[in-house]
Design a protein around this motif. Structure first.
Motif, PDB file in Angstrom:
ATOM      1  N   GLY A  48      -0.796   9.080  -4.826  1.00 35.37           N
ATOM      2  CA  GLY A  48      -2.669   9.591  -4.278  1.00 35.37           C
ATOM      3  C   GLY A  48      -3.092   9.548  -5.385  1.00 35.37           C
ATOM      4  N   ASP A  49      -3.723  10.747  -6.063  1.00 35.99           N
ATOM      5  CA  ASP A  49      -4.632  11.807  -6.425  1.00 35.99           C
ATOM      6  C   ASP A  49      -4.203  12.354  -6.880  1.00 35.99           C
ATOM      7  OD1 ASP A  49      -5.312  12.597  -4.262  1.00 35.99           O
ATOM      8  OD2 ASP A  49      -6.865  12.197  -4.360  1.00 35.99           O
ATOM      9  N   LEU A  50      -5.287  13.031  -7.370  1.00 43.22           N
ATOM     10  CA  LEU A  50      -4.690  15.455  -8.187  1.00 43.22           C
ATOM     11  C   LEU A  50      -4.867  15.930  -6.257  1.00 43.22           C
ATOM     12  CD1 LEU A  50      -7.661  15.378 -10.957  1.00 43.22           C
ATOM     13  CD2 LEU A  50      -4.548  15.642 -11.378  1.00 43.22           C
ATOM     14  N   GLY A  51      -5.211  15.570  -5.070  1.00 42.85           N
ATOM     15  CA  GLY A  51      -4.903  16.129  -4.449  1.00 42.85           C
ATOM     16  C   GLY A  51      -3.967  15.914  -3.623  1.00 42.85           C
ATOM     17  N   GLY A  52      -2.668  14.825  -4.316  1.00 47.75           N
ATOM     18  CA  GLY A  52      -1.687  14.640  -3.842  1.00 47.75           C
ATOM     19  C   GLY A  52      -1.507  13.539  -2.664  1.00 47.75           C
ATOM     20  N   PRO A  53      -0.428  13.276  -2.364  1.00 49.39           N
ATOM     21  CA  PRO A  53      -0.260  11.454  -0.736  1.00 49.39           C
ATOM     22  C   PRO A  53      -1.104  12.034  -0.245  1.00 49.39           C
ATOM     23  CG  PRO A  53       2.065  12.795  -0.827  1.00 49.39           C
ATOM     24  CD  PRO A  53       0.553  13.424  -1.404  1.00 49.39           C
ATOM     25  N   ILE A  54      -2.069  10.806   0.048  1.00 49.45           N
ATOM     26  CA  ILE A  54      -3.186  10.203   0.712  1.00 49.45           C
ATOM     27  C   ILE A  54      -2.455   9.655   2.082  1.00 49.45           C
ATOM     28  CG2 ILE A  54      -3.937   8.540   1.546  1.00 49.45           C
ATOM     29  CD1 ILE A  54      -4.835   7.724  -1.614  1.00 49.45           C
ATOM     30  N   LEU A  55      -1.001   9.249   2.057  1.00 49.18           N
ATOM     31  CA  LEU A  55      -0.009   9.588   3.444  1.00 49.18           C
ATOM     32  C   LEU A  55       1.434   9.982   3.046  1.00 49.18           C
ATOM     33  CD1 LEU A  55      -1.459   6.030   4.661  1.00 49.18           C
ATOM     34  CD2 LEU A  55      -1.915   7.930   6.059  1.00 49.18           C
ATOM     35  N   PRO A  56       1.667  10.430   3.124  1.00 45.19           N
ATOM     36  CA  PRO A  56       3.298  11.340   3.634  1.00 45.19           C
ATOM     37  C   PRO A  56       3.896  10.391   3.327  1.00 45.19           C
ATOM     38  CG  PRO A  56       2.200  12.608   5.229  1.00 45.19           C
ATOM     39  CD  PRO A  56       1.160  11.307   5.112  1.00 45.19           C
ATOM     40  N   VAL A  57       5.638  10.436   3.300  1.00 45.45           N
ATOM     41  CA  VAL A  57       6.752  10.042   3.123  1.00 45.45           C
ATOM     42  C   VAL A  57       7.323   9.984   4.567  1.00 45.45           C
ATOM     43  CG1 VAL A  57       9.387   9.623   2.658  1.00 45.45           C
ATOM     44  CG2 VAL A  57       7.790  11.061   0.553  1.00 45.45           C
ATOM     45  N   THR A  58       6.570  10.501   5.453  1.00 43.54           N
ATOM     46  CA  THR A  58       7.060  10.673   7.342  1.00 43.54           C
ATOM     47  C   THR A  58       6.796   9.512   7.325  1.00 43.54           C
ATOM     48  OG1 THR A  58       5.196  12.873   7.211  1.00 43.54           O
ATOM     49  CG2 THR A  58       7.830  12.936   7.010  1.00 43.54           C
TER      50      THR A  58
ATOM     51  N   LEU B 162      12.484   1.712   2.515  1.00 44.53           N
ATOM     52  CA  LEU B 162      13.277   2.951   2.768  1.00 44.53           C
ATOM     53  C   LEU B 162      13.946   3.492   1.151  1.00 44.53           C
ATOM     54  CD1 LEU B 162      14.440   1.719   6.367  1.00 44.53           C
ATOM     55  CD2 LEU B 162      13.135   3.204   5.538  1.00 44.53           C
ATOM     56  N   LEU B 163      14.622   2.750   0.770  1.00 43.03           N
ATOM     57  CA  LEU B 163      14.736   2.597   0.012  1.00 43.03           C
ATOM     58  C   LEU B 163      14.494   3.222  -1.824  1.00 43.03           C
ATOM     59  CD1 LEU B 163      17.756   0.186  -1.042  1.00 43.03           C
ATOM     60  CD2 LEU B 163      18.681   2.490  -0.290  1.00 43.03           C
TER      61      LEU B 163
ATOM     62  N   VAL C  96       0.439  -0.865   0.009  1.00 44.84           N
ATOM     63  CA  VAL C  96       0.518  -0.002   0.480  1.00 44.84           C
ATOM     64  C   VAL C  96       0.610   1.121   0.187  1.00 44.84           C
ATOM     65  CG1 VAL C  96      -1.864  -0.677   0.894  1.00 44.84           C
ATOM     66  CG2 VAL C  96      -0.405  -0.115   2.121  1.00 44.84           C
ATOM     67  N   MET C  97       2.093   1.118   0.352  1.00 44.99           N
ATOM     68  CA  MET C  97       3.044   2.294   0.424  1.00 44.99           C
ATOM     69  C   MET C  97       3.099   2.980  -0.391  1.00 44.99           C
ATOM     70  SD  MET C  97       6.816   3.004   1.386  1.00 44.99           S
ATOM     71  CE  MET C  97       7.751   1.974  -0.258  1.00 44.99           C
ATOM     72  N   ARG C  98       3.459   2.497  -1.803  1.00 45.23           N
ATOM     73  CA  ARG C  98       3.787   3.110  -3.253  1.00 45.23           C
ATOM     74  C   ARG C  98       2.317   3.697  -3.461  1.00 45.23           C
ATOM     75  NH1 ARG C  98       7.249   5.743  -6.649  1.00 45.23           N
ATOM     76  NH2 ARG C  98       9.010   3.969  -5.577  1.00 45.23           N
ATOM     77  N   PRO C  99       0.777   3.028  -3.854  1.00 48.10           N
ATOM     78  CA  PRO C  99      -0.333   3.988  -4.467  1.00 48.10           C
ATOM     79  C   PRO C  99      -1.094   4.898  -2.888  1.00 48.10           C
ATOM     80  CG  PRO C  99      -0.398   1.122  -3.807  1.00 48.10           C
ATOM     81  CD  PRO C  99       0.961   1.649  -3.378  1.00 48.10           C
ATOM     82  N   SER C 100      -0.107   4.655  -1.934  1.00 42.13           N
ATOM     83  CA  SER C 100      -0.586   6.066  -0.884  1.00 42.13           C
ATOM     84  C   SER C 100       0.453   7.215  -1.511  1.00 42.13           C
ATOM     85  CB  SER C 100      -1.024   5.725   0.369  1.00 42.13           C
ATOM     86  OG  SER C 100       0.815   5.723   0.519  1.00 42.13           O
TER      87      SER C 100
ATOM     88  N   TRP D  16       5.286   7.093   6.019  1.00 37.73           N
ATOM     89  CA  TRP D  16       5.615   5.181   6.138  1.00 37.73           C
ATOM     90  C   TRP D  16       7.454   5.464   6.713  1.00 37.73           C
ATOM     91  CZ3 TRP D  16       2.202   2.028   5.195  1.00 37.73           C
ATOM     92  CH2 TRP D  16       0.937   3.039   4.190  1.00 37.73           C
ATOM     93  N   ARG D  17       7.811   6.330   6.947  1.00 40.46           N
ATOM     94  CA  ARG D  17       9.274   6.439   7.115  1.00 40.46           C
ATOM     95  C   ARG D  17       9.276   6.364   8.757  1.00 40.46           C
ATOM     96  NH1 ARG D  17      13.696   7.533   4.590  1.00 40.46           N
ATOM     97  NH2 ARG D  17      12.185   8.414   3.416  1.00 40.46           N
TER      98      ARG D  17
END
Length: 107
Positions: free
Chosen positions: A34-44, A71-72, A27-31, A46-47
């Motif tokens: 996201g969509d036109l509104g941007g990421p559903i969940l940010p990199v921070t 992480l990569l 689920v990380m990459r699809p989130s 997931w990290r």
């Protein structure tokens, strides 16, 4: 009501970590895309999830490799420029022409 602390055996904890790593991998990459509104969940987010897994301390070599790979992927995602969304497709200059089938008759 009395609460009981549930302790997990090593194999149960390893199975939960495996499931968490697999879930994040799905689920990380699809989130992030996201969509036109941007990421559903940010990199921070997931990290943080991945570092929490590392902090458990009892990861197998395969689990460490999987977390490192994720992480990569986050690093790569951050290094890529965000996609440029194109506007709506330009309308054709020719008007719509209905399809005429030879030999067809209208009633």
């Amino acid at each position: 009501m009395e609460r009981t602390l549930i302790t997990l055996t090593g194999s149960s904890q390893a199975a939960l970590v495996d499931q968490d790593i697999a879930h994040i991998g799905r689920v990380m990459r699809p989130s992030l895309q996201g969509d036109l509104g941007g990421p559903i969940l940010p990199v921070t987010y997931w990290r943080k999830r991945l570092y929490q897994l590392l902090d458990t301390g009892n990861l197998s070599h395969a689990q460490l490799c999987a977390v490192d790979s994720l992480l990569l992927q986050l690093d790569q995602f951050e290094a890529e420029p965000p996609p440029v969304w194109m506007g709506p497709a330009a309308a054709s200059s020719a008007p719509f022409q209905p399809l005429h089938i030879a030999g067809s008759r209208h009633i």
